[in-house]
Design an enzyme around this catalytic site. Structure first.
Site, PDB file in Angstrom:
ATOM      1  N   HIS A 203       0.812  -1.234   0.000  1.00 39.52           N
ATOM      2  CA  HIS A 203       0.000   0.000   0.000  1.00 39.52           C
ATOM      3  C   HIS A 203       0.835   1.269   0.000  1.00 39.52           C
ATOM      4  O   HIS A 203       0.295   2.366  -0.121  1.00 39.52           O
ATOM      5  CB  HIS A 203      -1.026  -0.014   1.143  1.00 39.52           C
ATOM      6  CG  HIS A 203      -0.483   0.220   2.520  1.00 39.52           C
ATOM      7  ND1 HIS A 203      -0.580   1.444   3.154  1.00 39.52           N
ATOM      8  CD2 HIS A 203       0.135  -0.599   3.385  1.00 39.52           C
ATOM      9  CE1 HIS A 203      -0.051   1.341   4.365  1.00 39.52           C
ATOM     10  NE2 HIS A 203       0.395   0.107   4.525  1.00 39.52           N
ATOM     11  N   THR A 239      -3.987 -19.371   3.388  1.00 44.77           N
ATOM     12  CA  THR A 239      -4.342 -19.350   1.958  1.00 44.77           C
ATOM     13  C   THR A 239      -3.906 -18.029   1.345  1.00 44.77           C
ATOM     14  O   THR A 239      -4.177 -16.960   1.911  1.00 44.77           O
ATOM     15  CB  THR A 239      -5.868 -19.536   1.793  1.00 44.77           C
ATOM     16  OG1 THR A 239      -6.218 -20.783   2.400  1.00 44.77           O
ATOM     17  CG2 THR A 239      -6.282 -19.526   0.330  1.00 44.77           C
ATOM     18  N   CYS A 323       1.094   7.104  17.408  1.00 41.74           N
ATOM     19  CA  CYS A 323      -0.003   7.648  18.185  1.00 41.74           C
ATOM     20  C   CYS A 323      -0.391   6.587  19.202  1.00 41.74           C
ATOM     21  O   CYS A 323      -0.609   5.442  18.846  1.00 41.74           O
ATOM     22  CB  CYS A 323      -1.142   7.886  17.206  1.00 41.74           C
ATOM     23  SG  CYS A 323      -2.560   8.628  17.915  1.00 41.74           S
TER      24      CYS A 323
HETATM   25  N1  PLP Z   1       7.892  -0.165   8.066  1.00 40.90           N
HETATM   26  C1  PLP Z   1       7.857   1.122   7.703  1.00 40.90           C
HETATM   27  C2  PLP Z   1       9.142   1.857   7.531  1.00 40.90           C
HETATM   28  C3  PLP Z   1       6.648   1.770   7.502  1.00 40.90           C
HETATM   29  O1  PLP Z   1       6.626   3.067   7.159  1.00 40.90           O
HETATM   30  C4  PLP Z   1       5.454   1.036   7.689  1.00 40.90           C
HETATM   31  C5  PLP Z   1       4.128   1.700   7.544  1.00 40.90           C
HETATM   32  O2  PLP Z   1       3.984   2.861   7.817  1.00 40.90           O
HETATM   33  C6  PLP Z   1       5.537  -0.310   8.043  1.00 40.90           C
HETATM   34  C7  PLP Z   1       6.776  -0.885   8.224  1.00 40.90           C
HETATM   35  C8  PLP Z   1       4.320  -1.144   8.251  1.00 40.90           C
HETATM   36  O3  PLP Z   1       3.788  -1.589   7.031  1.00 40.90           O
HETATM   37  P1  PLP Z   1       2.248  -2.060   6.966  1.00 40.90           P
HETATM   38  O4  PLP Z   1       1.412  -0.835   7.019  1.00 40.90           O
HETATM   39  O5  PLP Z   1       2.140  -2.788   5.652  1.00 40.90           O
HETATM   40  O6  PLP Z   1       2.033  -2.967   8.118  1.00 40.90           O
END
Ligand code: PLP
Length: 381
Positions: A203, A239, A323
């Site tokens: 995402h 899955t 947060c």
């Molecule tokens: N690692 C970093 C550096 C991130 O910026 C983020 C999300 O903000 C994550 C891990 C976590 O990823 P996810 O939102 O897919 O759990």
């Protein structure tokens, strides 16, 4: 009222190709683990997607382990590599002081529940890890270290970390890197970096929420967090989410992110901020940074108030830090870079994405002086 979105490091819109791929796959039937023709058809689509992602990140298809998020991939890597090391008498976990909570928290969990000793690598004022510290640590304790985890680029400041040097210093010690923020934003190659494991999340690159991947060297077996059907080399049972995986692959191939233009936009934005608010401090400005992240400290303000004032003015940005129960903690990243608790709580993160424009920046700059003045007034009562 305008609504400007500059929180692309939190999540960014799905690209059209990813949406189309996802919708198409949603109407296909078949569990990829089933042996009948429906199952085999889904498996074929899924393996094509795996190949696409592998190609984009410079690894072998068999090295891609799909997960439900970047958070999950980080947990699998850190805990799995720690447990593998502990089995041969190593109990030290080394992380940087500026990791995302998806590494920080599992590391501290390992310390509280699994007997790990966690050592944090400090960072300089520029926000870059202290390689001398790591060199000394490895020279003194290499036989005790189970895993080193250093993120590829920081999510709050955008500062890129010297991961290839970390791998050099580490020698035989497994190195994991969280590349969630840098994938598709700057050059990234699993094989060139030489890391043992690397985390991705769809995402952040225009794919769907809730799908990620751990890239893990083919020859390595690590204990898993989830046990069940034995999918994904028995490291991540469950899955496979074919619609999200094909959409992830489509986003990976997409070239909508205009790196050079975003660097230009970012630099003009920084000059604009300095121009309207000369006492603003741009964090990590002297280091090598991602194109799209700008983290600014506005002295004598409070981040939460600024965030709400910005939102009210039609701008969605972020404080950058975690947060907890609705209250922003002082950012551990800015604290590690030498900020005080007060200045670390006076900062905002603006993060640009594929669709960001100069007029978005101009709008933010037009509302910023008033927002900061009101934030300062609120902070002084
Ligand atoms: N690692 C970093 C550096 C991130 O910026 C983020 C999300 O903000 C994550 C891990 C976590 O990823 P996810 O939102 O897919 O759990």
């Amino acid at each position: 009222m305008s609504s400007i979105y500059v929180d692309h490091a939190a999540t960014t819109p799905m690209v059209e190709a990813a949406m189309k791929a996802m919708v198409n796959q949603l109407s296909e039937l078949g569990n990829p683990s089933s042996l009948h023709s429906h199952g085999r058809a889904t498996r074929k689509t899924l393996e094509d997607a795996r190949e696409t992602i592998a190609k984009e990140v410079g690894c072998l298809p068999t090295e891609v382990i799909f997960t439900a998020s970047g958070t999950e991939a980080n947990n699998i890597a850190l805990k799995g590599l720690y447990w593998a090391g502990r089995a041969v008498g190593k109990n030290v976990v080394v992380i940087s002081a500026i990791e995302h909570h998806a590494i920080l928290d599992p590391a501290h969990w390992l310390s509280t529940h699994e007997g790990a000793e966690v050592i944090e690598i400090p960072v300089t004022q520029k926000g870059v890890i202290d390689l001398d510290f790591l060199t000394k640590l490895v020279s003194e304790r290499s036989t005790e270290i189970a895993v080193i985890s250093v993120m590829h680029a920081n999510n709050e400041t955008g500062v890129v970390q010297p991961v290839a040097e970390v791998v050099n210093i580490a020698g035989e010690i497994p190195v994991h890197t969280d590349a969630v923020q840098s994938f598709k934003k700057i050059e990234l190659s699993f094989s060139d970096l030489g890391v043992t494991a690397l985390t991705l999340s769809a995402h952040k690159i225009g794919g769907p929420l809730g799908i990620g991947a751990l890239i893990l060297r083919r020859t390595l077996e690590i204990p898993s967090l989830l046990h069940g059907g034995g999918q994904e080399r028995e490291i991540r049972s469950g899955t496979l989410n074919a619609p999200s995986i094909v959409a992830f692959a489509a986003a990976t191939k997409s070239e909508v992110y205009r790196r050079d233009e975003i660097v230009h936009l970012r630099d003009r934005f920084i000059s604009g901020v300095k121009n309207v608010l000369p006492d603003a401090i741009v964090n990590g400005i002297e280091a090598n940074r991602l194109p799209g992240i700008v983290n600014v400290t506005f002295p004598r303000t409070q981040s939460d108030t600024l965030l709400l004032l910005m939102d009210n003015a039609g701008v969605s940005c972020s404080t950058g830090s975690a947060c907890s129960a609705g209250v922003h903690e002082a950012s551990h990243v800015l604290l590690a870079m030498g900020h005080t608790t007060i200045t670390a709580q006076s900062s905002l993160r603006f993060s640009f994405g594929a669709a960001s424009t100069q007029s978005d920046c101009d709008f933010i700059l037009s509302v910023l002086p008033d927002v900061i003045a009101r934030g300062r007034a609120a902070n002084s009562v």
